[in-house]
Design a protein around this motif. Sequence first.
Motif: not given
Length: 355
Positions: A14, A16-17, A28, A49, A173-174, A180, A328, A331-332, A335
């Motif tokens: 990824t 993303l993070s 991020y 993101l 995001e995490h 996720t 969140r 982030g979902w 992803h």
Amino acid sequence: MYQPGLKGVVAVETELSNIDGEEGILTYRGMAIHDIVQNYSFEEAAFYLLHGTFPSEKELQGFQSHLNKYRYMPPYLQQIIDQLPIEQEMMDVLRTAISAVTFYQDDTHDTAIQLIAMMPTIIACRFRHSQNKSFIVPDNNLQHVENFMYMLTENVDSTHVKMLEAYLIMTMEHGLNASTFAARVTKSTQSDIISAITSAIGTMKGPLHGGAPSGVIDLLNEIETKDNIYETIHSKLKNKERIMGFGHRVYKTVDPRAEALKQIILGLENRPEWIELALQTEIATIDMLKKYKPNQQLYTNVEYYAAAIMKSLEIDPNLFTAIFSSSRIVGWCAHAIEQESNNTIFRPAAKYIGK
């Protein structure tokens, strides 16, 4: 090799993070979370993101315009929310409402914006209904977080908005957490993004993942005033009780999200009383932990300051996990988009241990 819960197994690549638990770093797309929280709005962080770059002024205006447009729920969706049993938990309502959305487009990015924009409206609509209060229609003159506060409370306080916005940005995001991962697994089947987000919400509902920071609020309620900090913490440590809000499974040093939240809070004028209590409790607790547990370094985690902020904003505890989800979801969606761009269906093996 069998790994219970797939712990430590690398399942995706990824952009993303990145989480460095040993050094206490969260980025991020390569930028430290502290810098994003300090310098960008919710809308700018979400765009970053989703798209990989911060928006130009024109792009930001277009993104905000899309968010404003999609804040409004279709009448059938509001009817569904109103007709669900009043005892239904907020996360159940959120899962049902998102799964009922049927106006999604073929473009995954556009659908993502619709879902991000609509989730606060769903939460506010249900909360107001549960309080026997009339639904507050979104105000397109307000930014995303301002509008969320307005729909919940009928009030927009700049200090409150800044605290909530900081919390929402740093929880967008995490990494490949449970919710996720659920979203990516669903999207890997080439299902639609609404199904992926519904899967994520169902996972977030679990207390081992998206549980509300009620333990921290209970701690601060028990302390009540700064004069009781030492006695309360001393008693808990002496009785070998866990101090809620300290320590994290991933971060072995300071949780960067907690530190970023703290810096935002320290920069505020007229800080709420509960925030002052939380700041003083943190200092005293870390000092005492060094004495009681010299071989174990424990620092505040993001839930500690999240709880202090929610308490200061007088947010109903039943909303905590839903508000977390409203952040969140960025982030979902990011992803889900990333999964779609380079997809392989998830199909881990199972080790048979039966007869």
